[in-house]
Design a protein around this motif. Structure first.
Motif, PDB file in Angstrom:
ATOM      1  N   PHE A  85       0.840  -1.197   0.000  1.00  0.00           N
ATOM      2  CA  PHE A  85       0.000   0.000   0.000  1.00  0.00           C
ATOM      3  C   PHE A  85       0.875   1.246   0.000  1.00  0.00           C
ATOM      4  O   PHE A  85       1.762   1.392   0.855  1.00  0.00           O
ATOM      5  N   LEU A  86       0.614   2.148  -0.937  1.00  0.00           N
ATOM      6  CA  LEU A  86       1.296   3.425  -1.010  1.00  0.00           C
ATOM      7  C   LEU A  86       0.263   4.510  -0.765  1.00  0.00           C
ATOM      8  O   LEU A  86      -0.568   4.811  -1.627  1.00  0.00           O
ATOM      9  N   ASP A  87       0.298   5.088   0.424  1.00  0.00           N
ATOM     10  CA  ASP A  87      -0.707   6.063   0.858  1.00  0.00           C
ATOM     11  C   ASP A  87      -0.106   7.463   0.759  1.00  0.00           C
ATOM     12  O   ASP A  87       0.742   7.847   1.572  1.00  0.00           O
ATOM     13  N   CYS A  88      -0.538   8.222  -0.242  1.00  0.00           N
ATOM     14  CA  CYS A  88       0.007   9.556  -0.472  1.00  0.00           C
ATOM     15  C   CYS A  88      -0.780  10.610   0.312  1.00  0.00           C
ATOM     16  O   CYS A  88      -2.005  10.555   0.375  1.00  0.00           O
ATOM     17  N   GLY A  89      -0.051  11.564   0.878  1.00  0.00           N
ATOM     18  CA  GLY A  89      -0.704  12.585   1.682  1.00  0.00           C
ATOM     19  C   GLY A  89      -1.366  11.975   2.895  1.00  0.00           C
ATOM     20  O   GLY A  89      -2.539  12.204   3.184  1.00  0.00           O
ATOM     21  N   ALA A  90      -0.599  11.177   3.618  1.00  0.00           N
ATOM     22  CA  ALA A  90      -1.158  10.323   4.667  1.00  0.00           C
ATOM     23  C   ALA A  90      -1.858  11.096   5.774  1.00  0.00           C
ATOM     24  O   ALA A  90      -2.813  10.614   6.380  1.00  0.00           O
ATOM     25  N   GLY A  91      -1.398  12.314   6.070  1.00  0.00           N
ATOM     26  CA  GLY A  91      -2.008  13.082   7.149  1.00  0.00           C
ATOM     27  C   GLY A  91      -1.593  12.584   8.521  1.00  0.00           C
ATOM     28  O   GLY A  91      -0.730  11.716   8.663  1.00  0.00           O
ATOM     29  N   LEU A  92      -2.253  13.139   9.526  1.00  0.00           N
ATOM     30  CA  LEU A  92      -1.916  12.806  10.906  1.00  0.00           C
ATOM     31  C   LEU A  92      -2.601  11.528  11.355  1.00  0.00           C
ATOM     32  O   LEU A  92      -3.725  11.235  10.917  1.00  0.00           O
ATOM     33  N   PRO A  93      -1.969  10.754  12.232  1.00  0.00           N
ATOM     34  CA  PRO A  93      -2.561   9.497  12.690  1.00  0.00           C
ATOM     35  C   PRO A  93      -3.900   9.723  13.388  1.00  0.00           C
ATOM     36  O   PRO A  93      -4.106  10.714  14.071  1.00  0.00           O
ATOM     37  N   THR A  94      -4.821   8.785  13.175  1.00  0.00           N
ATOM     38  CA  THR A  94      -6.108   8.798  13.860  1.00  0.00           C
ATOM     39  C   THR A  94      -6.281   7.444  14.540  1.00  0.00           C
ATOM     40  O   THR A  94      -5.348   6.657  14.631  1.00  0.00           O
ATOM     41  N   ALA A  95      -7.511   7.172  14.981  1.00  0.00           N
ATOM     42  CA  ALA A  95      -7.764   5.905  15.678  1.00  0.00           C
ATOM     43  C   ALA A  95      -7.576   4.713  14.747  1.00  0.00           C
ATOM     44  O   ALA A  95      -7.240   3.626  15.187  1.00  0.00           O
ATOM     45  N   GLU A  96      -7.799   4.921  13.446  1.00  0.00           N
ATOM     46  CA  GLU A  96      -7.660   3.825  12.485  1.00  0.00           C
ATOM     47  C   GLU A  96      -6.923   4.353  11.264  1.00  0.00           C
ATOM     48  O   GLU A  96      -7.416   5.227  10.554  1.00  0.00           O
ATOM     49  N   ASN A  97      -5.737   3.822  11.024  1.00  0.00           N
ATOM     50  CA  ASN A  97      -4.908   4.264   9.913  1.00  0.00           C
ATOM     51  C   ASN A  97      -4.792   3.152   8.881  1.00  0.00           C
ATOM     52  O   ASN A  97      -5.153   1.995   9.134  1.00  0.00           O
ATOM     53  N   THR A  98      -4.261   3.499   7.714  1.00  0.00           N
ATOM     54  CA  THR A  98      -4.178   2.532   6.622  1.00  0.00           C
ATOM     55  C   THR A  98      -3.422   1.272   7.032  1.00  0.00           C
ATOM     56  O   THR A  98      -3.861   0.150   6.755  1.00  0.00           O
ATOM     57  N   HIS A  99      -2.292   1.442   7.694  1.00  0.00           N
ATOM     58  CA  HIS A  99      -1.502   0.256   8.037  1.00  0.00           C
ATOM     59  C   HIS A  99      -2.233  -0.633   9.038  1.00  0.00           C
ATOM     60  O   HIS A  99      -2.127  -1.861   8.987  1.00  0.00           O
ATOM     61  N   GLN A 100      -3.008  -0.023   9.939  1.00  0.00           N
ATOM     62  CA  GLN A 100      -3.752  -0.830  10.905  1.00  0.00           C
ATOM     63  C   GLN A 100      -4.865  -1.617  10.222  1.00  0.00           C
ATOM     64  O   GLN A 100      -5.059  -2.807  10.497  1.00  0.00           O
ATOM     65  N   ALA A 101      -5.599  -0.934   9.325  1.00  0.00           N
ATOM     66  CA  ALA A 101      -6.685  -1.612   8.614  1.00  0.00           C
ATOM     67  C   ALA A 101      -6.141  -2.719   7.719  1.00  0.00           C
ATOM     68  O   ALA A 101      -6.701  -3.819   7.666  1.00  0.00           O
ATOM     69  N   ALA A 102      -5.027  -2.453   7.016  1.00  0.00           N
ATOM     70  CA  ALA A 102      -4.464  -3.451   6.106  1.00  0.00           C
ATOM     71  C   ALA A 102      -3.889  -4.641   6.874  1.00  0.00           C
ATOM     72  O   ALA A 102      -4.118  -5.805   6.513  1.00  0.00           O
ATOM     73  N   GLN A 103      -3.150  -4.350   7.932  1.00  0.00           N
ATOM     74  CA  GLN A 103      -2.476  -5.421   8.659  1.00  0.00           C
ATOM     75  C   GLN A 103      -3.429  -6.208   9.548  1.00  0.00           C
ATOM     76  O   GLN A 103      -3.095  -7.308   9.981  1.00  0.00           O
ATOM     77  N   ARG A 104      -4.614  -5.680   9.784  1.00  0.00           N
ATOM     78  CA  ARG A 104      -5.628  -6.476  10.468  1.00  0.00           C
ATOM     79  C   ARG A 104      -6.113  -7.587   9.544  1.00  0.00           C
ATOM     80  O   ARG A 104      -6.427  -8.692  10.001  1.00  0.00           O
TER      81      ARG A 104
END
Length: 283
Positions: A85-104
């Motif tokens: 996953f290449l997430d451009c303009g990732a922004g600030l961390p929140t309760a659920e981030n791309t890496h957390q959703a993907a790695q779940r």
């Protein structure tokens, strides 16, 4: 490890972090306001307040945008079996981030974030300590070749296998002068076969009524503020960013209508009409 949240510029003993311009609103930090975060400055909250005063549902849309990203990431990791996953303009961390959703969905999924905001970079360093399958690249997403040729990306990703490119609330901050269509086409051209693009964008619904009025107002606030960007484009213009990729059903939709987790119990508002999102696959 956590990073210290920014203080207001008028706080006693305030010392700005290196590389952070507290006189200019940041896209990532204004979105952080909409998500209810605390990693923002007075100048960011001022821009957010201007929009929120007339269009309070825009804060809900910021959360809807994040929820859409999580749903899309789950689809890509589980159903499409993407593990890069290449997430451009990732922004600030929140309760659920791309890496957390993907790695779940797949604990071996690799996620690389791209952002050049100093505050995002500070949080990214904390992420790196906790997750060695996650990277943060300091790069400008409007320069696709520099992003894709970045040494860390070249080492981290296998370009012989599909990649999910995420452009969630990014391209609507790229002015026409920078040719966002050309930027997106360059990304698409370089993605391996079988890759996916997930993109959301501000939309002018061209309804000659409340939707267009809202789009023009919010665009005026964003572009005339110190943040300086936030462009509402037509559906046909947004469709162009997907090039000749194959759209995943149900296509380019209001965020609330793209495979919601459950029934939409709340009625749609005019704000729902001014953000569209879609996912497409490269043959």
């Amino acid at each position: 490890m956590t990073t210290q949240a920014p203080q207001d510029a008028d706080s006693p003993g305030y010392v700005p972090s290196t590389g952070i311009d507290i006189t200019k609103a940041s896209v990532a930090r204004v979105y952080d306001c909409g998500l209810g975060g605390k990693d923002n400055y007075a100048v960011d909250r001022e821009v957010f307040a201007q929009v929120n005063q007339v269009a309070p549902q825009m804060a809900r849309l910021a959360r809807e945008n994040r929820a859409w990203l999580v749903r899309v990431t789950r689809f890509l990791a589980a159903s499409a079996r993407i593990d890069q996953f290449l997430d451009c303009g990732a922004g600030l961390p929140t309760a659920e981030n791309t890496h957390q959703a993907a790695q779940r969905m797949n604990p071996e999924a690799r996620v690389a974030y791209v952002d050049n905001d100093p505050v995002v970079q500070a949080h990214g360093r904390a992420l790196l300590e906790d997750n060695d399958l996650t990277r943060l690249i300091d790069a400008d997403l409007t320069e696709p070749d520099r992003v894709l040729d970045h040494p860390a990306i070249a080492r981290y990703f296998d370009f012989d296998r599909p990649i999910a490119l995420i452009q969630c609330s990014t391209i609507h901050h790229v002015s026409d002068a920078k040719n966002p269509l050309e930027i997106m086409q360059r990304y698409i051209d370089r993605l391996p076969s079988g890759s996916y693009l997930a993109l959301t964008h501000f939309c002018d619904p061209e309804d000659d009524g409340p939707g267009t009025q809202l789009a023009r107002f919010v665009e005026g606030v964003f572009t005339n503020s110190s943040m300086g960007s936030g462009y509402f484009r037509t559906r046909s213009e947004i469709e162009g960013f997907f090039g000749d990729l194959d759209l995943v059903e149900p296509g380019i939709m209001r965020l609330r209508d793209w495979w919601p987790d459950g029934p939409n119990l709340q009625p749609a508002t005019v704000e729902d009409e001014v953000v569209l999102g879609g996912v497409a696959r490269k043959p």
